[in-house]
Design a protein around this motif. Sequence first.
Motif, PDB file in Angstrom:
ATOM      1  N   GLN A  24       0.642  -1.160   0.215  1.00  0.00           N
ATOM      2  CA  GLN A  24      -0.097   0.076   0.024  1.00  0.00           C
ATOM      3  C   GLN A  24       0.762   1.208  -0.042  1.00  0.00           C
ATOM      4  O   GLN A  24       0.545   2.030  -0.717  1.00  0.00           O
ATOM      5  N   ARG A  40      -2.317   2.052  -8.421  1.00  0.00           N
ATOM      6  CA  ARG A  40      -3.373   1.072  -8.379  1.00  0.00           C
ATOM      7  C   ARG A  40      -2.961  -0.291  -8.462  1.00  0.00           C
ATOM      8  O   ARG A  40      -3.798  -0.953  -7.827  1.00  0.00           O
ATOM      9  N   ALA A  41      -1.992  -0.775  -9.114  1.00  0.00           N
ATOM     10  CA  ALA A  41      -1.256  -2.066  -9.205  1.00  0.00           C
ATOM     11  C   ALA A  41      -1.155  -2.607  -7.845  1.00  0.00           C
ATOM     12  O   ALA A  41      -1.313  -3.477  -7.221  1.00  0.00           O
ATOM     13  N   TRP A  43      -1.873  -0.950  -4.977  1.00  0.00           N
ATOM     14  CA  TRP A  43      -3.011  -1.085  -4.250  1.00  0.00           C
ATOM     15  C   TRP A  43      -4.050  -2.244  -4.067  1.00  0.00           C
ATOM     16  O   TRP A  43      -4.377  -2.945  -3.330  1.00  0.00           O
ATOM     17  N   GLN A  44      -4.057  -2.783  -5.456  1.00  0.00           N
ATOM     18  CA  GLN A  44      -4.744  -4.038  -5.792  1.00  0.00           C
ATOM     19  C   GLN A  44      -4.051  -5.060  -5.116  1.00  0.00           C
ATOM     20  O   GLN A  44      -4.708  -5.969  -4.577  1.00  0.00           O
ATOM     21  N   ARG A  45      -2.833  -5.275  -5.213  1.00  0.00           N
ATOM     22  CA  ARG A  45      -2.147  -6.402  -4.492  1.00  0.00           C
ATOM     23  C   ARG A  45      -2.111  -6.046  -2.997  1.00  0.00           C
ATOM     24  O   ARG A  45      -2.473  -7.227  -2.314  1.00  0.00           O
ATOM     25  N   LEU A  47      -4.695  -4.670  -1.462  1.00  0.00           N
ATOM     26  CA  LEU A  47      -6.204  -5.144  -1.134  1.00  0.00           C
ATOM     27  C   LEU A  47      -6.344  -6.784  -1.049  1.00  0.00           C
ATOM     28  O   LEU A  47      -7.188  -7.305  -0.221  1.00  0.00           O
ATOM     29  N   ASP A  48      -5.505  -7.342  -2.096  1.00  0.00           N
ATOM     30  CA  ASP A  48      -5.768  -8.892  -2.319  1.00  0.00           C
ATOM     31  C   ASP A  48      -5.352  -9.460  -0.933  1.00  0.00           C
ATOM     32  O   ASP A  48      -5.939 -10.369  -0.265  1.00  0.00           O
ATOM     33  N   ARG A  62      -9.440  -0.159  -0.502  1.00  0.00           N
ATOM     34  CA  ARG A  62     -10.542  -0.210  -1.430  1.00  0.00           C
ATOM     35  C   ARG A  62     -10.882   1.248  -1.728  1.00  0.00           C
ATOM     36  O   ARG A  62     -11.371   1.591  -3.255  1.00  0.00           O
ATOM     37  N   LEU A  65      -8.808   3.101  -4.138  1.00  0.00           N
ATOM     38  CA  LEU A  65      -8.676   2.390  -5.687  1.00  0.00           C
ATOM     39  C   LEU A  65     -10.012   2.961  -6.419  1.00  0.00           C
ATOM     40  O   LEU A  65     -10.217   2.980  -7.767  1.00  0.00           O
TER      41      LEU A  65
END
Length: 68
Positions: A24, A40-41, A43-45, A47-48, A62, A65
């Motif tokens: 993050q 964003r990539a 943040w997505q990791r 979030l996962d 979230r 994003l």
Amino acid sequence: MASRRRQGCWRSPGLPQQRYGHPQPLGDTRHALGDPTSGRADWQRALDILTALDHPDAAAVRAKLQLP
């Protein structure tokens, strides 16, 4: 395990391990420097990982994003 939590070293079987916690903060930096795609990539990791851990910080990631 408690000492690792205090140090920010989260380890869980089957999850990608991040050396310095979760991605993050890297996403925050990349987004602030004008690279929203990479931000964003990251943040997505994050979030996962946080979702898999049922971590309360998942909601904040979230929301990031949703940023333009």
